[in-house]
Write an enzyme that holds these catalytic residues in place. Structure first.
Site, PDB file in Angstrom:
ATOM      1  N   VAL A  97      77.919  -5.897  61.547  1.00  0.00           N
ATOM      2  CA  VAL A  97      78.215  -4.575  60.979  1.00  0.00           C
ATOM      3  C   VAL A  97      79.729  -4.493  60.779  1.00  0.00           C
ATOM      4  O   VAL A  97      80.494  -4.608  61.746  1.00  0.00           O
ATOM      5  CB  VAL A  97      77.732  -3.441  61.907  1.00  0.00           C
ATOM      6  CG1 VAL A  97      78.097  -2.080  61.320  1.00  0.00           C
ATOM      7  CG2 VAL A  97      76.218  -3.538  62.136  1.00  0.00           C
ATOM      8  N   HIS A 101      83.690  -2.247  65.941  1.00  0.00           N
ATOM      9  CA  HIS A 101      83.041  -1.679  67.126  1.00  0.00           C
ATOM     10  C   HIS A 101      83.323  -2.567  68.327  1.00  0.00           C
ATOM     11  O   HIS A 101      83.276  -3.799  68.230  1.00  0.00           O
ATOM     12  CB  HIS A 101      81.528  -1.527  66.920  1.00  0.00           C
ATOM     13  CG  HIS A 101      80.858  -2.742  66.376  1.00  0.00           C
ATOM     14  ND1 HIS A 101      80.921  -3.098  65.043  1.00  0.00           N
ATOM     15  CD2 HIS A 101      80.129  -3.710  66.983  1.00  0.00           C
ATOM     16  CE1 HIS A 101      80.262  -4.209  64.857  1.00  0.00           C
ATOM     17  NE2 HIS A 101      79.774  -4.620  66.024  1.00  0.00           N
TER      18      HIS A 101
HETATM   19  P1  5GP Z   1      77.945  -7.143  65.708  1.00  0.00           P
HETATM   20  O1  5GP Z   1      76.991  -8.308  65.601  1.00  0.00           O
HETATM   21  O2  5GP Z   1      78.384  -6.655  64.335  1.00  0.00           O
HETATM   22  O3  5GP Z   1      79.095  -7.366  66.647  1.00  0.00           O
HETATM   23  O4  5GP Z   1      77.129  -5.970  66.399  1.00  0.00           O
HETATM   24  C1  5GP Z   1      76.340  -5.056  65.696  1.00  0.00           C
HETATM   25  C2  5GP Z   1      75.496  -4.351  66.711  1.00  0.00           C
HETATM   26  O5  5GP Z   1      74.962  -3.177  66.123  1.00  0.00           O
HETATM   27  C3  5GP Z   1      74.299  -5.175  67.218  1.00  0.00           C
HETATM   28  O6  5GP Z   1      74.405  -5.366  68.623  1.00  0.00           O
HETATM   29  C4  5GP Z   1      73.086  -4.341  66.804  1.00  0.00           C
HETATM   30  O7  5GP Z   1      72.053  -4.366  67.777  1.00  0.00           O
HETATM   31  C5  5GP Z   1      73.673  -2.957  66.627  1.00  0.00           C
HETATM   32  N1  5GP Z   1      72.974  -2.118  65.655  1.00  0.00           N
HETATM   33  C6  5GP Z   1      72.553  -2.496  64.417  1.00  0.00           C
HETATM   34  N2  5GP Z   1      71.973  -1.457  63.786  1.00  0.00           N
HETATM   35  C7  5GP Z   1      72.040  -0.393  64.639  1.00  0.00           C
HETATM   36  C8  5GP Z   1      71.608   0.977  64.541  1.00  0.00           C
HETATM   37  O8  5GP Z   1      71.051   1.432  63.550  1.00  0.00           O
HETATM   38  N3  5GP Z   1      71.836   1.766  65.641  1.00  0.00           N
HETATM   39  C9  5GP Z   1      72.461   1.291  66.765  1.00  0.00           C
HETATM   40  N4  5GP Z   1      72.618   2.158  67.767  1.00  0.00           N
HETATM   41  N5  5GP Z   1      72.884   0.014  66.881  1.00  0.00           N
HETATM   42  C10 5GP Z   1      72.683  -0.819  65.831  1.00  0.00           C
END
Ligand code: 5GP
Ligand code: ZN
Length: 117
Positions: A97, A101
Site C-alpha cells: 500500500v 504506514h
Molecule cells: P505493506 O505490505 O504495504 O507494508 O502493508 C500493507 C498492510 O495493509 C498489510 O499488512 C495488509 O494486511 C494491510 N491492509 C490491506 N488492506 C487493508 C484494509 O482494507 N484495512 C486494513 N485495516 N488493513 C489493510
C-alpha cells in the site's frame, strides 16, 4: 486526499477500520490481516507514498507518526516485553500500500528480523 488510495479512503471514513489512536495528523488502526497478536498500522492523514517522501516533505509529521506508534505500543501493553516497528518501502521491502504506514507488531516473540531465504 488521493481517491485511488486505500488508506486515504480509511482516513476519509469511506472504508471502515478499527481505529485505536488518532491525532490531528495521524491515524492508527488494526491491520486487516494481523501477523502478530498486536498488529496496528500508523499513518499520516495526508498522503505520502513512503517514509522517504514523508520525511523529506513533512519531517514534523514523520515525528508525529513515530510518537503515535510509541503511544499505540504503550496502550496495547507492549512496553515491557517490546515490539517491532517497521516501514516496508518499495518492491524489495514488500510494500503493498503506497500510503506510508508504520507497522506496530507485538504480543509474542517475533523471531528473526528477516525470513530465511
Ligand atoms: P505493506 O505490505 O504495504 O507494508 O502493508 C500493507 C498492510 O495493509 C498489510 O499488512 C495488509 O494486511 C494491510 N491492509 C490491506 N488492506 C487493508 C484494509 O482494507 N484495512 C486494513 N485495516 N488493513 C489493510
Ligand atoms: Zn493515501
Amino acid at each position: 486526499m488521493n481517491n485511488d488510495c486505500l488508506f486515504c479512503r480509511i482516513v476519509a471514513g469511506e472504508i471502515p477500520a478499527t481505529v485505536v489512536h488518532e491525532t490531528d495528523t495521524t491515524l492508527a488502526f488494526r491491520d486487516i490481516g494481523p501477523k502478530a497478536p498486536v498488529h496496528v498500522l500508523v499513518i499520516p492523514k495526508d498522503h505520502h507514498a513512503d517514509i522517504a517522501a514523508l520525511a523529506t516533505t513533512d519531517p514534523k509529521v514523520a515525528a508525529d507518526v513515530m510518537a503515535a506508534a510509541a503511544a499505540v505500543a504503550a496502550a496495547e501493553g507492549l512496553t515491557t516485553d517490546g515490539y517491532r516497528l517497521m516501514f516496508n518501502s518499495g518492491r524489495h521491502g514488500g510494500q503493498e500500500v503506497f500510503h506510508v504506514h508504520a507497522h506496530v507488531l507485538g504480543g509474542r516473540p517475533l523471531g528473526p528480523m528477516l525470513a530465511p531465504q
